[in-house]
Design a protein around this motif. Sequence first.
Motif, short mmCIF file in Angstrom:
data_model
loop_
_atom_site.label_atom_id
_atom_site.label_comp_id
_atom_site.label_asym_id
_atom_site.label_seq_id
_atom_site.Cartn_x
_atom_site.Cartn_y
_atom_site.Cartn_z
N VAL A 85 76.58 0.73 153.95
CA VAL A 85 77.45 1.59 153.35
C VAL A 85 76.30 2.67 152.82
O VAL A 85 77.02 3.84 153.06
CB VAL A 85 78.15 1.05 152.15
N VAL A 86 75.36 2.49 152.45
CA VAL A 86 74.45 3.22 151.78
C VAL A 86 73.78 4.30 152.77
O VAL A 86 73.83 5.50 152.75
CB VAL A 86 73.05 2.65 151.20
N ALA A 87 73.64 3.59 154.00
CA ALA A 87 73.20 4.27 155.26
C ALA A 87 74.23 5.40 155.71
O ALA A 87 73.99 6.43 156.09
CB ALA A 87 72.85 3.30 156.35
N ILE A 88 75.75 5.01 155.68
CA ILE A 88 76.92 5.58 156.05
C ILE A 88 76.69 6.85 155.02
O ILE A 88 76.79 8.18 155.55
CB ILE A 88 77.93 5.12 156.14
N ILE A 89 76.63 6.60 153.95
CA ILE A 89 76.50 7.67 152.86
C ILE A 89 75.61 8.74 152.95
O ILE A 89 75.80 10.12 153.11
CB ILE A 89 76.72 7.32 151.35
N LEU A 90 74.45 8.30 153.03
CA LEU A 90 73.09 9.29 153.42
C LEU A 90 73.27 9.95 154.66
O LEU A 90 73.13 11.20 154.58
CB LEU A 90 71.87 8.13 153.58
N ARG A 91 73.90 9.37 155.72
CA ARG A 91 74.01 10.18 156.99
C ARG A 91 75.10 11.28 156.55
O ARG A 91 75.04 12.29 156.90
CB ARG A 91 74.56 9.26 157.82
N TRP A 92 76.09 10.91 156.01
CA TRP A 92 77.06 11.79 155.49
C TRP A 92 76.81 13.06 154.82
O TRP A 92 76.85 14.16 154.93
CB TRP A 92 78.14 11.06 154.85
N HIS A 131 76.18 6.91 168.30
CA HIS A 131 75.18 6.23 167.16
C HIS A 131 75.95 6.20 165.84
O HIS A 131 76.07 4.84 165.52
CB HIS A 131 74.19 7.31 166.67
N GLU A 132 76.52 6.92 165.39
CA GLU A 132 77.69 7.02 164.21
C GLU A 132 78.70 5.84 163.97
O GLU A 132 78.75 5.18 163.26
CB GLU A 132 78.03 8.30 163.69
N SER A 133 79.21 5.92 165.39
CA SER A 133 80.31 4.90 165.52
C SER A 133 79.85 3.50 165.47
O SER A 133 80.51 2.70 164.93
CB SER A 133 81.01 5.31 166.89
N PHE A 134 78.83 3.26 166.12
CA PHE A 134 78.16 1.71 166.04
C PHE A 134 77.72 1.31 164.86
O PHE A 134 77.92 0.11 164.34
CB PHE A 134 77.21 1.57 167.23
N VAL A 135 77.13 2.51 164.11
CA VAL A 135 76.78 1.93 162.49
C VAL A 135 77.99 1.67 161.78
O VAL A 135 77.92 0.62 161.22
CB VAL A 135 76.08 3.26 162.01
N PHE A 136 79.27 2.47 162.01
CA PHE A 136 80.35 1.97 161.31
C PHE A 136 80.96 0.67 161.78
O PHE A 136 81.63 -0.14 161.09
CB PHE A 136 81.44 3.13 161.35
N ILE A 137 81.01 0.50 163.19
CA ILE A 137 81.53 -0.73 163.76
C ILE A 137 80.84 -1.83 163.16
O ILE A 137 81.08 -2.95 162.78
CB ILE A 137 81.35 -0.92 165.30
N GLY A 138 79.32 -1.51 162.96
CA GLY A 138 78.58 -2.92 162.33
C GLY A 138 79.00 -3.17 160.90
O GLY A 138 78.99 -4.23 160.68
N PHE A 139 79.14 -2.09 160.31
CA PHE A 139 79.61 -2.24 158.80
C PHE A 139 80.97 -2.87 158.58
O PHE A 139 81.25 -3.82 157.83
CB PHE A 139 79.86 -0.78 158.14
N ALA A 140 81.91 -2.43 159.84
CA ALA A 140 83.24 -3.04 159.61
C ALA A 140 83.47 -4.52 159.92
O ALA A 140 84.23 -5.35 159.49
CB ALA A 140 84.28 -2.20 160.37
N THR A 141 82.34 -4.86 160.84
CA THR A 141 82.49 -6.33 161.31
C THR A 141 81.70 -6.97 160.32
O THR A 141 82.14 -8.16 159.81
CB THR A 141 81.53 -6.52 162.66
#
Length: 249
Positions: free
Chosen positions: A33-40, A52-62
């Motif tokens: 989540v922190v990585a997603i926020i920093l990327r945002w 790249h961003e999609s797989f990060v979010f999929i990793g978070f969701a899983t």
Amino acid sequence: MATAALLAGDIFRNRLVRFSGIAALFGGTVATVVAIILRWLATGHPPLSNLHESFVFIGFATGLAALVVELTFRTRLVGAASALVAVLALGYASVLDSSIRPLMPALKSNWLIIHVTSYFLGYGALAVATVASALQLAWSFVPGADPASLKRIDLLAFRLVLLAFPLLTLGLTTGAVWASFAWGRYWGWDPKETWSLVTWLVYALYLHLRAMRGWRGRRMAVVALVGFVFVLFTFLGVNFFIGGLHSYR
């Protein structure tokens, strides 16, 4: 760490080791989540626009779905295997191009967050449901397998699909509304749109077979596995083999 600790906790029936696995899974989910926020913050837009961003979010969701399963619905090995799936998603994201590029005009919309987030959260739940179904199918062929455990994991997979289905529905409908604003039509039979609808119909069939036909056990596990094949083709296969307006290329 979560995979190893949860696996060891399940095998040796050790509560402390299992708790350490849950703690590691929680820590990994928070870190993502922190990585997603920093990327945002770095990109200035929701990080949901490329592979790249999609797989990060999929990793978070899983990871989030696996955490919920571990906290609310204890089933041996499901959490450990699902955490490994999250690791693989994040690992693949790490080797993809992560350079920051401006959003295409069509993606500059608040619908991006609702549409893509609903789909990816649904995909995360379906990934864990698929893990549960695969384990259920494998265990059903083991001599002396506990019928109660098989029913429990079957119920877990069903509940995860039941959770994911409204998210797929939300993603499909918001995508149509967004398409109306972006391209002037609600539906254009773009390959991604078409396969998203096919995937939705497969999981609608899954729920129908369970609720109306009373299917359970191996047959439902097979349907769940087939459904996730459609998810993978919708998410990746369309982009790489067909293209269209939704292609990451």
